[in-house]
Motif scaffolding. Sequence first.
Motif, PDB file in Angstrom:
ATOM      1  N   LEU A  50       0.628  -1.237  -0.143  1.00 18.28           N
ATOM      2  CA  LEU A  50      -0.169  -0.362  -0.307  1.00 18.28           C
ATOM      3  C   LEU A  50       0.974   1.218  -0.261  1.00 18.28           C
ATOM      4  O   LEU A  50       0.414   2.482  -0.765  1.00 18.28           O
ATOM      5  N   ALA A  51       1.992   1.404   1.308  1.00 13.70           N
ATOM      6  CA  ALA A  51       2.568   2.540   1.152  1.00 13.70           C
ATOM      7  C   ALA A  51       3.518   2.805  -0.344  1.00 13.70           C
ATOM      8  O   ALA A  51       3.357   4.067  -0.895  1.00 13.70           O
ATOM      9  N   GLY A  52       3.983   1.629  -1.126  1.00 15.80           N
ATOM     10  CA  GLY A  52       4.530   1.567  -2.409  1.00 15.80           C
ATOM     11  C   GLY A  52       3.810   2.817  -3.019  1.00 15.80           C
ATOM     12  O   GLY A  52       4.410   2.883  -4.169  1.00 15.80           O
ATOM     13  N   THR A  53       2.746   1.977  -3.460  1.00 18.20           N
ATOM     14  CA  THR A  53       1.506   2.624  -4.660  1.00 18.20           C
ATOM     15  C   THR A  53       0.575   3.817  -4.225  1.00 18.20           C
ATOM     16  O   THR A  53      -0.486   4.108  -4.722  1.00 18.20           O
ATOM     17  N   LEU A  54       1.118   4.254  -3.155  1.00 23.69           N
ATOM     18  CA  LEU A  54       0.440   5.532  -2.766  1.00 23.69           C
ATOM     19  C   LEU A  54      -0.435   6.331  -3.789  1.00 23.69           C
ATOM     20  O   LEU A  54       1.121   7.040  -4.327  1.00 23.69           O
ATOM     21  N   GLY A  55      -1.215   6.704  -3.521  1.00 22.65           N
ATOM     22  CA  GLY A  55      -1.537   8.088  -4.438  1.00 22.65           C
ATOM     23  C   GLY A  55      -1.314   7.451  -5.793  1.00 22.65           C
ATOM     24  O   GLY A  55      -2.196   8.778  -6.922  1.00 22.65           O
ATOM     25  N   THR A  56      -1.307   6.120  -6.225  1.00 18.90           N
ATOM     26  CA  THR A  56      -1.310   5.976  -7.699  1.00 18.90           C
ATOM     27  C   THR A  56      -3.258   5.653  -7.876  1.00 18.90           C
ATOM     28  O   THR A  56      -3.855   5.028  -9.100  1.00 18.90           O
ATOM     29  N   VAL A 198      16.193  -6.362   3.610  1.00 21.49           N
ATOM     30  CA  VAL A 198      14.953  -6.823   2.690  1.00 21.49           C
ATOM     31  C   VAL A 198      14.220  -4.473   2.900  1.00 21.49           C
ATOM     32  O   VAL A 198      13.342  -5.181   1.993  1.00 21.49           O
ATOM     33  N   ALA A 199      13.949  -4.201   3.709  1.00 19.58           N
ATOM     34  CA  ALA A 199      13.367  -2.857   4.285  1.00 19.58           C
ATOM     35  C   ALA A 199      14.342  -1.640   2.779  1.00 19.58           C
ATOM     36  O   ALA A 199      13.037  -1.777   1.377  1.00 19.58           O
ATOM     37  N   THR A 200      15.566  -2.025   2.546  1.00 17.33           N
ATOM     38  CA  THR A 200      15.977  -1.537   0.556  1.00 17.33           C
ATOM     39  C   THR A 200      15.787  -2.550  -0.119  1.00 17.33           C
ATOM     40  O   THR A 200      15.876  -0.855  -1.190  1.00 17.33           O
ATOM     41  N   ARG A 201      15.811  -3.473  -0.237  1.00 14.01           N
ATOM     42  CA  ARG A 201      15.298  -4.273  -1.765  1.00 14.01           C
ATOM     43  C   ARG A 201      13.861  -3.817  -2.094  1.00 14.01           C
ATOM     44  O   ARG A 201      13.316  -3.781  -2.962  1.00 14.01           O
ATOM     45  N   THR A 202      13.137  -3.568  -0.919  1.00 13.85           N
ATOM     46  CA  THR A 202      11.333  -3.351  -0.997  1.00 13.85           C
ATOM     47  C   THR A 202      11.589  -2.377  -1.552  1.00 13.85           C
ATOM     48  O   THR A 202      10.726  -1.625  -2.646  1.00 13.85           O
ATOM     49  N   LEU A 203      12.117  -0.997  -0.596  1.00 18.09           N
ATOM     50  CA  LEU A 203      12.320   0.449  -1.561  1.00 18.09           C
ATOM     51  C   LEU A 203      13.188   0.456  -2.678  1.00 18.09           C
ATOM     52  O   LEU A 203      12.429   0.984  -3.679  1.00 18.09           O
ATOM     53  N   ALA A 204      13.942  -0.712  -3.225  1.00 19.21           N
ATOM     54  CA  ALA A 204      13.388  -0.502  -5.317  1.00 19.21           C
ATOM     55  C   ALA A 204      12.923  -1.120  -6.285  1.00 19.21           C
ATOM     56  O   ALA A 204      13.020  -0.133  -6.767  1.00 19.21           O
ATOM     57  N   VAL A 205      12.125  -2.304  -5.062  1.00 17.54           N
ATOM     58  CA  VAL A 205      10.902  -2.625  -6.170  1.00 17.54           C
ATOM     59  C   VAL A 205       9.903  -1.686  -6.735  1.00 17.54           C
ATOM     60  O   VAL A 205       9.587  -1.400  -7.075  1.00 17.54           O
ATOM     61  N   THR A 334      10.120  -7.181  10.196  1.00 17.82           N
ATOM     62  CA  THR A 334      10.437  -5.678  10.274  1.00 17.82           C
ATOM     63  C   THR A 334      11.198  -4.762   8.949  1.00 17.82           C
ATOM     64  O   THR A 334      10.846  -3.716   8.871  1.00 17.82           O
ATOM     65  N   GLY A 335      12.272  -5.586   8.281  1.00 19.78           N
ATOM     66  CA  GLY A 335      12.276  -5.023   6.692  1.00 19.78           C
ATOM     67  C   GLY A 335      11.120  -4.421   6.359  1.00 19.78           C
ATOM     68  O   GLY A 335      10.718  -3.379   5.922  1.00 19.78           O
ATOM     69  N   TYR A 336       9.782  -5.511   6.162  1.00 21.12           N
ATOM     70  CA  TYR A 336       8.787  -4.256   4.697  1.00 21.12           C
ATOM     71  C   TYR A 336       7.802  -3.768   6.301  1.00 21.12           C
ATOM     72  O   TYR A 336       7.561  -2.505   5.657  1.00 21.12           O
ATOM     73  N   LEU A 337       8.417  -3.383   7.471  1.00 20.54           N
ATOM     74  CA  LEU A 337       7.257  -1.893   8.176  1.00 20.54           C
ATOM     75  C   LEU A 337       8.364  -1.047   7.880  1.00 20.54           C
ATOM     76  O   LEU A 337       7.756   0.175   7.568  1.00 20.54           O
ATOM     77  N   ALA A 338       9.886  -1.394   7.888  1.00 21.74           N
ATOM     78  CA  ALA A 338      10.918  -0.494   7.912  1.00 21.74           C
ATOM     79  C   ALA A 338      10.004   0.491   6.590  1.00 21.74           C
ATOM     80  O   ALA A 338      10.571   1.734   6.761  1.00 21.74           O
ATOM     81  N   THR A 340       7.718   0.238   4.692  1.00 25.75           N
ATOM     82  CA  THR A 340       6.317   0.690   4.476  1.00 25.75           C
ATOM     83  C   THR A 340       6.814   2.674   5.171  1.00 25.75           C
ATOM     84  O   THR A 340       6.209   3.841   4.780  1.00 25.75           O
ATOM     85  N   ALA A 341       7.527   2.680   6.604  1.00 26.81           N
ATOM     86  CA  ALA A 341       7.810   3.922   7.356  1.00 26.81           C
ATOM     87  C   ALA A 341       8.128   4.701   6.085  1.00 26.81           C
ATOM     88  O   ALA A 341       8.433   6.151   6.651  1.00 26.81           O
ATOM     89  N   ALA A 342       8.951   4.210   5.725  1.00 27.13           N
ATOM     90  CA  ALA A 342      10.021   5.462   5.124  1.00 27.13           C
ATOM     91  C   ALA A 342       9.381   5.876   3.950  1.00 27.13           C
ATOM     92  O   ALA A 342       9.092   7.275   4.245  1.00 27.13           O
ATOM     93  N   LEU A 343       8.344   4.987   3.298  1.00 24.51           N
ATOM     94  CA  LEU A 343       7.661   5.317   1.788  1.00 24.51           C
ATOM     95  C   LEU A 343       6.686   6.638   2.779  1.00 24.51           C
ATOM     96  O   LEU A 343       6.544   7.370   2.215  1.00 24.51           O
ATOM     97  N   LEU A 344       6.303   6.103   3.802  1.00 27.28           N
ATOM     98  CA  LEU A 344       4.926   6.849   4.416  1.00 27.28           C
ATOM     99  C   LEU A 344       5.829   8.797   4.995  1.00 27.28           C
ATOM    100  O   LEU A 344       5.194   9.550   4.544  1.00 27.28           O
ATOM    101  N   ALA A 345       7.045   8.625   5.346  1.00 24.42           N
ATOM    102  CA  ALA A 345       7.455   9.328   5.893  1.00 24.42           C
ATOM    103  C   ALA A 345       7.588  10.406   4.982  1.00 24.42           C
ATOM    104  O   ALA A 345       8.224  11.755   4.585  1.00 24.42           O
TER     105      ALA A 345
END
Length: 432
Positions: A50-56, A198-205, A334-338, A340-345
């Motif tokens: 959800l955080a990675g697709t926010l606003g779409t 895991v957090a940062t590879r999710t941000l790359a996706v 924790t990685g996926y939550l991180a 999420t938190a980075a994208l929302l921040a």
Amino acid sequence: MTDPLPSLWAAAGGAPGELDRLSLTGPAATLASTFPVTRAGAAAVGAGLLAGTLGTGARVGLDTRGLAVALRSERYVRLDGQPLGSPFDALSAFHRTADGWLRLHANYPWHRAAALHVLGCTAEEVPAAIAERPGLELEDALYEAGGIGAVVRTEDAFRAVAGPPPALLEHRVLGDAPARPVRRPRVLDLTRVIAGPVATRTLAVHGADVLRLDAPDRPEIPLQAADTLPGKRSALLDLRAGPAELERLLAGADVVVTGYRPGALDRFGLAPEELAQRHPGLVTVTLSAWGHRGPWAHRRGFDSIVQAACGIALAEGDGDRPGALPAQVLDHATGYLAATAALLALTRQHTEGGSHHVRLSLVGTAAWLQGLPREEAAPAQDGDPAPYLQELDTPGGVLTLARPPGTLDGRPLAWPPPAPSFGTATPEWLSR
């Protein structure tokens, strides 16, 4: 059955109306445990989607069979069809002590060497040496020597020595800063092992330019590098010898993610408060094992060690010996939550300005999992992993990895380039 996603999403700062965009399919339990591991994992991964697709306005989906593969992604790594080995050293296991059980961690050579030094024996003699010593004495001796081990405790016994657990996620604004323009985010990745990567590879996706930095004298375990580096560039930089180069990278970053003990990177000018002063508008995400305060805050720790200390290992045991969760869920969740938190921040920064800091910990995630309603253990129903795997061409051969979990408007997510390659990139940002 209670769905933990709404409360988790709210804690991360997400708007409740976004929850309708996520569809969950598959068996209710694909990972057998006394804890609601499947539901907890689905909540953490779903929040990231959800955080990675926010606003779409995009519809995102998650199948629990793909979730089971993603939460155990290290098990599916293959190079030309052959496993890359295990990230676990033979000594990384539960060992009987003179008065109970201790979980030892020896996956990295320096932690293994510290354990052997404390025990004063060869690797073959480790079980017998541990069996002769009280657990608490050995736990402290390992910590003092730079090693890692934890006595297997009940949940109450752990809280008696470590204090109350931190919140699952903490967000704070460290100071005023103008809103930065919306653009492809640059993420400086100062993490190792599983949760941070895991957090940062999710941000790359989700489109970020992720640059991971490692010390030249701290090689990564090959399997973990292959599993956690897709979509990122990996470079080597000695922070002690290259402060100007680090500062140049920080000046171009939008997000910094760190995964070391609280305060361990402060001497390099990486304390969140200092970063907010020098680089207003930066989003900083810090992950640790035991949280940022309390008597255990500065101890080293990994997923398996936290499970042992906080009561999970006893709950997952068979009455005769401790057990473990069916996946390294504390790390992955924790990685996926991180992420999420980075994208929302980042979204808040773009709309409200400010320098944002988010804190998470493995023990905070453990306490969250332990606090969810328990369910009867059910047989795993994870099925065939093949639909949830992806092949990548690399100079060394064809690499098979677990796909990033989820779908976007019905299309499976996939790892973007580059393919994993530890320490081969130049420490520079890509042009926007």
